[in-house]
Motif scaffolding. Structure first.
Motif, PDB file in Angstrom:
ATOM      1  N   THR A 517     -14.191  55.100 -23.050  1.00 48.28           N
ATOM      2  CA  THR A 517     -13.481  55.282 -21.680  1.00 48.28           C
ATOM      3  C   THR A 517     -13.353  56.804 -21.456  1.00 48.28           C
ATOM      4  N   ASN A 518     -14.033  57.469 -22.533  1.00 48.63           N
ATOM      5  CA  ASN A 518     -14.066  58.941 -22.114  1.00 48.63           C
ATOM      6  C   ASN A 518     -12.568  59.477 -21.848  1.00 48.63           C
ATOM      7  N   SER A 519     -11.589  59.010 -22.751  1.00 50.96           N
ATOM      8  CA  SER A 519     -10.223  59.316 -22.500  1.00 50.96           C
ATOM      9  C   SER A 519      -9.883  59.939 -23.940  1.00 50.96           C
ATOM     10  N   ILE A 520      -8.716  60.662 -23.678  1.00 49.22           N
ATOM     11  CA  ILE A 520      -8.328  61.323 -25.028  1.00 49.22           C
ATOM     12  C   ILE A 520      -6.644  61.302 -24.853  1.00 49.22           C
ATOM     13  N   MET A 521      -6.093  61.423 -26.036  1.00 48.48           N
ATOM     14  CA  MET A 521      -4.671  61.416 -26.248  1.00 48.48           C
ATOM     15  C   MET A 521      -4.138  62.757 -27.210  1.00 48.48           C
ATOM     16  N   ASN A 536      -7.493  60.563 -18.635  1.00 49.75           N
ATOM     17  CA  ASN A 536      -8.662  59.467 -18.363  1.00 49.75           C
ATOM     18  C   ASN A 536      -9.729  60.307 -17.659  1.00 49.75           C
ATOM     19  N   ASN A 537     -10.788  60.741 -18.410  1.00 47.97           N
ATOM     20  CA  ASN A 537     -11.768  61.716 -17.695  1.00 47.97           C
ATOM     21  C   ASN A 537     -12.956  60.721 -17.452  1.00 47.97           C
ATOM     22  N   SER A 538     -12.800  59.951 -16.719  1.00 51.67           N
ATOM     23  CA  SER A 538     -13.972  58.933 -16.275  1.00 51.67           C
ATOM     24  C   SER A 538     -13.622  58.665 -14.811  1.00 51.67           C
ATOM     25  N   GLU A 539     -14.586  57.833 -14.186  1.00 47.00           N
ATOM     26  CA  GLU A 539     -14.549  57.244 -12.898  1.00 47.00           C
ATOM     27  C   GLU A 539     -13.840  55.953 -13.011  1.00 47.00           C
ATOM     28  N   HIS A 540     -13.530  55.442 -14.084  1.00 46.70           N
ATOM     29  CA  HIS A 540     -13.152  54.012 -14.221  1.00 46.70           C
ATOM     30  C   HIS A 540     -11.871  53.780 -14.364  1.00 46.70           C
ATOM     31  N   ASN A 566       6.909  51.447 -24.534  1.00 50.88           N
ATOM     32  CA  ASN A 566       7.017  50.167 -25.198  1.00 50.88           C
ATOM     33  C   ASN A 566       5.734  50.154 -26.021  1.00 50.88           C
ATOM     34  N   PRO A 567       5.755  49.871 -27.293  1.00 54.89           N
ATOM     35  CA  PRO A 567       4.507  49.643 -27.979  1.00 54.89           C
ATOM     36  C   PRO A 567       3.676  48.506 -27.803  1.00 54.89           C
ATOM     37  N   ASN A 568       4.621  47.527 -27.135  1.00 51.57           N
ATOM     38  CA  ASN A 568       3.728  46.215 -27.013  1.00 51.57           C
ATOM     39  C   ASN A 568       3.181  46.076 -25.486  1.00 51.57           C
ATOM     40  N   GLU A 569       3.232  47.366 -24.868  1.00 50.78           N
ATOM     41  CA  GLU A 569       2.715  47.419 -23.393  1.00 50.78           C
ATOM     42  C   GLU A 569       1.750  48.765 -23.540  1.00 50.78           C
ATOM     43  N   ASN A 570       0.793  48.548 -22.555  1.00 48.12           N
ATOM     44  CA  ASN A 570      -0.380  49.718 -22.469  1.00 48.12           C
ATOM     45  C   ASN A 570       0.038  50.689 -21.385  1.00 48.12           C
ATOM     46  N   ILE A 571      -0.710  51.844 -21.314  1.00 53.52           N
ATOM     47  CA  ILE A 571      -0.723  52.710 -20.194  1.00 53.52           C
ATOM     48  C   ILE A 571      -2.056  52.627 -19.515  1.00 53.52           C
ATOM     49  N   LYS A 572      -1.552  52.464 -18.198  1.00 56.35           N
ATOM     50  CA  LYS A 572      -2.762  52.240 -17.370  1.00 56.35           C
ATOM     51  C   LYS A 572      -2.985  53.553 -16.405  1.00 56.35           C
ATOM     52  N   LEU A 573      -4.412  53.778 -16.443  1.00 52.22           N
ATOM     53  CA  LEU A 573      -4.617  55.255 -15.664  1.00 52.22           C
ATOM     54  C   LEU A 573      -5.801  54.877 -14.847  1.00 52.22           C
ATOM     55  N   ASN A 574      -5.527  55.664 -13.512  1.00 45.92           N
ATOM     56  CA  ASN A 574      -6.760  55.512 -12.595  1.00 45.92           C
ATOM     57  C   ASN A 574      -7.769  56.505 -13.070  1.00 45.92           C
ATOM     58  N   PRO A 575      -8.683  56.370 -12.209  1.00 46.37           N
ATOM     59  CA  PRO A 575      -9.898  57.260 -12.630  1.00 46.37           C
ATOM     60  C   PRO A 575      -9.461  58.814 -12.535  1.00 46.37           C
ATOM     61  N   TYR A 576      -9.954  59.468 -13.436  1.00 44.91           N
ATOM     62  CA  TYR A 576      -9.574  60.993 -13.663  1.00 44.91           C
ATOM     63  C   TYR A 576      -7.941  61.264 -13.330  1.00 44.91           C
ATOM     64  N   GLU A 577      -7.234  60.427 -14.118  1.00 51.58           N
ATOM     65  CA  GLU A 577      -5.720  60.495 -13.909  1.00 51.58           C
ATOM     66  C   GLU A 577      -5.228  60.984 -15.282  1.00 51.58           C
ATOM     67  N   ALA A 578      -4.100  61.740 -15.099  1.00 52.19           N
ATOM     68  CA  ALA A 578      -3.427  61.952 -16.472  1.00 52.19           C
ATOM     69  C   ALA A 578      -2.042  61.715 -16.563  1.00 52.19           C
ATOM     70  N   LYS A 579      -1.398  61.495 -17.522  1.00 54.46           N
ATOM     71  CA  LYS A 579      -0.099  61.371 -17.704  1.00 54.46           C
ATOM     72  C   LYS A 579       0.552  62.112 -18.740  1.00 54.46           C
ATOM     73  N   VAL A 580       1.820  62.640 -18.677  1.00 54.42           N
ATOM     74  CA  VAL A 580       2.390  63.498 -19.595  1.00 54.42           C
ATOM     75  C   VAL A 580       3.894  63.313 -19.844  1.00 54.42           C
ATOM     76  N   TYR A 581       4.060  62.636 -20.905  1.00 57.06           N
ATOM     77  CA  TYR A 581       5.550  61.881 -21.140  1.00 57.06           C
ATOM     78  C   TYR A 581       6.194  63.014 -22.076  1.00 57.06           C
ATOM     79  N   TYR A 582       7.371  63.281 -21.602  1.00 54.33           N
ATOM     80  CA  TYR A 582       8.408  63.969 -22.362  1.00 54.33           C
ATOM     81  C   TYR A 582       9.239  63.100 -22.901  1.00 54.33           C
ATOM     82  N   ILE A 583       9.097  63.009 -24.338  1.00 51.14           N
ATOM     83  CA  ILE A 583       9.755  61.698 -24.924  1.00 51.14           C
ATOM     84  C   ILE A 583      11.263  62.288 -25.411  1.00 51.14           C
ATOM     85  N   GLN A 584      11.996  61.404 -24.809  1.00 50.54           N
ATOM     86  CA  GLN A 584      13.682  61.656 -25.039  1.00 50.54           C
ATOM     87  C   GLN A 584      14.034  61.311 -26.431  1.00 50.54           C
TER      88      GLN A 584
END
Length: 584
Positions: A517-521, A536-540, A566-584
Motif C-alpha cells: 500500500t506504500n504506507s508507513i507508520m 498513506n503515500n499512494s493514490e489508493h 481500538n485494536p479491533n478497528e482499522n485506520i482508514k486513510l484516503n489517498p495521500y492522507e496522514a493521521k497523527v494521533y496524540y495518545i492520551q
C-alpha cells in the motif's frame, strides 16, 4: 549467529558521551539474526573477593536497515568510567563479544573488554542548545524581495517579469527581507539561512570578491546590522554562508596572481600546479570542480588562514550573527576547521557551525570541528519515497534508519534536514506538482529528529526545475500563493513548537511499513508523550491495523478530532492522507 556481521567500535557513533553523565552504546548485528542482546558493564576498578563486579542490562533494538539490526542502550556509569562487552543470543547459542573477540563465558579480566576510559565533560559533543528548537528558512537574497530600488544593480529587470537566468538580476536586498520578517514570524520559522551576501559579481555570490564587504546590491553594513537586530527582536537567528574553499575570479589576491604570475606575493594563496597561469581548457590551478573563476584557496598558508579566520570572527563580533554555513566544507583541511571552531566559539560560544558535506561526515562531527552537516542522506530518502516514488516503504525505512545510525543521537538532534535548495529543483516540482504529496513530505520532515529547513517560497507552492529555475522571485501576491499549503506548514510548525515529542524531545522509530500500500507508520515518544503517525503515500484508499493491544483515547492533531484507538478497528486513510494521533 553470523559473527562476521557483528560490529562495534568503542568510539564515534558506537560509544559516546551523550551528556555529562550518560554514555550511549550501540552494536550492529546481522538483520533478524539475534533474539536478545545484553550489555555486560561495570567499573574497571570495582573488585571483590568474587572478582570483577559487573551487571547485565537489556539493549533495545533501535532500528533495522536492509542488512543489519542496531541495538542501543543508555547508561550512567556511577564513576564515569566503563568496561563493557556484549552478551549475544540467537536461537541456538549465547556468546560474549568483547575487544578481544568471542567467549563462551563472560571474561573475568577487565582488559579483555571494550573500554570507555572516562567521561570527561569537555569531550561531550556540545552543539548550541537553541538549534534543537530552530526551524530554518533559506533565503536567496537576490530573489526574496526588493525593498530598496535605489540600490538596484545595473541592468536589473522588474520583479518576476521574466524567468530566472544564470546572469539576470531582480534587485532582492536586505530591506526587502526586513519588510517581510513578520511574514516569517507568522509562518513559524525562527532561523534564517542566507546564501552568500558578500561582494561578488554573480547573482548567487558564491564567487567572493571581498569577504569583509557586503555586496552593494543588498545594502550596506548598517542595513545588515539593522536586519540582524530586527531578526533577534523577533526571536529569529541568522546564519551566513561562508565560501572558504575557493574565492571568486575578481578576488584581489587572485587578480594579482593573474597579473604577476610566479612573482605575485599571493602565489602561495592558491594551489598553482604550473606557470604561466592557464585558465582553459583545464585550469593550471586547483578550482572548485573545473570552474576557472573559482580558484581553490590554500587554507594551509598562514596568511590565508589568518584572513579567513578573521572573517569568521568579524561578522560575529561586529554584527552578532548566530551561525556559519560552510560551503564545500569537506575539501578544506581539518586543521583549518579545528582552528576555525576555536576562533568562532571564542567570539560567541553558541554559534552554530554547519558544514556542507554530502557523505559520511563522522570525521567532522567529533566536537572539534562542526556542530552539524547538511543531512543529504535524509533528503535523498525522503525525495525517493514521497516525491519520486521510486523506492518501497521498506527501502525508505531502511534508508532513514541508516541515517539515524550514522551519527550519535546528540548530533542527529542538530542535523540540518533540508528538502531542496538553490542548487536543486523545488520540492513541488520534484513531486510532479502533487500538493498532497508535498504535505506528507512536510509532515515527515517537521516531525523528524533534527533542525529542518524550508526553502523560500516552497510554503506557498512555488515551483522550479534545477538551477536557475529554482531561483525564481518570491511570490508576494496572495492571489498567486497557495494559502492552503502555507496553513498546513504553519500548523505543523505550531505542533512542533507546542508538543516536545513532535520535535526533538521524542525518540523516533518505525512501527510498520507496508510495501503493498506504500504506507508507513512511525512513533515519536518520550516519558510523557506518545505520537503515532500513519501515512498513506499512494493514490489508493488504505486500511491499516493499529500496533497496540489496548484501547487508547487520542487526539488526531491535523483535524483536532478526539478519537478512540481500538485494536479491533482499522485506520482508514484516503489517498495521500496522514493521521497523527496524540495518545492520551
Amino acid at each position: 549467529m553470523l559473527k562476521e556481521a557483528i560490529y562495534h567500535r568503542p568510539k564515534n557513533n558506537f560509544a559516546y558521551a551523550y551528556d555529562k553523565e550518560t554514555v550511549h552504546i550501540r552494536i550492529r548485528t546481522k538483520k533478524d539474526d539475534l533474539t536478545h542482546v545484553r550489555l555486560q558493564h561495570g567499573d574497571p576498578y570495582y573488585w571483590t573477593e568474587d572478582g570483577w563486579q559487573y551487571q547485565l542490562d537489556d539493549m533495545e533494538k533501535s532500528g533495522s536497515d536492509s542488512l543489519f539490526d542496531y541495538w542501543f542502550i543508555a547508561i550512567k556509569p556511577p564513576h564515569r568510567r566503563l568496561r563493557y562487552g556484549f552478551e549475544l543470543t540467537d536461537e541456538t547459542e549465547t556468546v560474549y563479544f568483547t575487544e578481544k573477540g568471542y567467549f563462551e563465558e563472560p571474561p573475568g579480566e577487565t582488559n579483555d573488554h571494550f573500554s570507555f576510559p572516562f567521561l570527561n565533560p569537555i569531550d561531550v559533543f556540545d552543539a548550541p542548545d537553541w538549534v534543537r528548537d530552530t526551524v530554518w528558512y533559506q533565503i536567496f537574497p537576490e530573489r526574496f524581495a526588493n525593498g530598496d530600488p535605489s540600490i538596484n544593480p545595473e541592468g536589473v529587470v522588474p520583479w518576476a517579469s521574466t524567468e530566472p537566468e544564470p546572469d539576470n538580476f531582480f534587485g532582492g536586498d536586505f530591506e526587502g527581507v526586513i519588510q517581510n520578517l513578520d511574514y516569517l514570524v507568522d509562518l513559524g520559522v525562527n532561523g534564517i539561512y542566507f546564501t552568500p551576501i558578500f561582494k561578488a559579481r554573480s547573482n548567487h555570490k558564491y564567487d567572493t570578491i571581498d569577504y569583509m564587504e557586503i555586496d552593494p546590491q543588498f545594502g550596506d553594513k548598517e542595513t545588515f546590522r539593522r536586519l540582524v537586530k530586527e531578526c533577534h527582536n523577533r526571536g529569529i537567528r541568522v546564519m551566513l554562508d561562508a565560501v572558504f574553499n575557493h574565492s571568486g575570479y575578481y578576488f584581489e589576491p587572485f587578480q594579482d596572481l593573474l597579473k604577476h604570475g610566479e612573482q605575485s606575493k599571493y602565489k602561495d594563496w592558491f594551489h598553482v600546479r604550473e606557470f604561466p597561469i592557464q585558465e582553459e581548457p583545464i585550469p593550471s590551478y586547483d578550482t572548485f570542480a573545473y570552474v576557472p573563476s573559482m580558484p581553490k584557496l590554500n587554507t594551509e598558508h598562514p596568511e590565508v588562514r589568518k584572513y579567513l579566520l578573521d572573517v569568521g570572527r568579524y561578522w560575529i563580533e561586529e554584527f552578532d550573527i548566530d551561525g556559519w554555513r560552510l560551503d564545500v566544507a569537506n575539501e578544506v583541511d581539518h586543521a583549518f576547521w579545528r582552528e576555525f571552531r576555536k576562533v568562532v566559539k571564542d567570539a560567541k560560544e553558541d554559534t552554530y557551525i554547519l558544514g556542507e558535506i554530502w557523505h559520511d561526515s563522522m570525521p567532522w562531527l567529533q566536537g572539534d570541528q562542526f556542530d552539524a552537516v547538511m543531512n543529504y542522506p535524509f533528503t535523498s530518502g525522503v525525495l525517493q519515497f514521497f516525491a519520486e516514488q521510486n523506492i518501497s516503504a521498506t527501502d525508505f525505512s531502511n534508508k532513514i534508519t541508516n541515517v539515524l545510525q550514522l551519527y550519535p543521537e546528540n548530533v542527529n538532534e542538530v542535523s540540518f534536514n533540508l528538502l531542496d535548495s538553490h542548487d536543486t529543483s523545488r520540492i513541488l516540482s520534484i513531486a510532479n506538482e502533487n500538493k498532497d504529496v508535498v504535505k506528507l513530505i512536510y509532515l515527515f520532515q517537521l516531525s523528524f529528529i533534527g533542525t529542518p529547513c524550508i526553502y523560500y517560497g516552497d510554503e506557498v507552492g512555488m515551483t522550479g526545475l534545477g538551477d536557475p529555475g529554482c531561483r525564481k522571485c518570491m511570490v508576494w501576491d496572495k492571489e498567486e500563493q497557495d494559502l492552503d499549503l502555507f496553513s498546513h506548514v504553519q500548523k505543523l510548525l505550531t505542533l512542533r513548537k507546542e508538543i516536545p515529542a513532535f520535535s526533538n524531545d521524542g525518540a523516533f522509530r518505525f512501527i510498520k511499513t507496508d510495501d503493498a500500500t506504500n504506507s508507513i507508520m512511525y512513533e515519536k515518544a518520550n516519558d510523557r508523550q506518545k505520537l503515532l503517525f500513519v501515512i498513506n503515500n499512494s493514490e489508493h484508499h488504505v486500511t491499516q491495523g493499529l500496533p497496540y493491544a489496548e484501547t487508547y483515547q487520542a487526539k488526531e492533531l491535523l483535524t483536532e478530532e478526539i478519537v478512540e484507538l481500538n485494536p479491533n478497528e482499522n485506520i482508514k486513510l484516503n489517498p495521500y492522507e496522514a493521521k497523527v494521533y496524540y495518545i492520551q
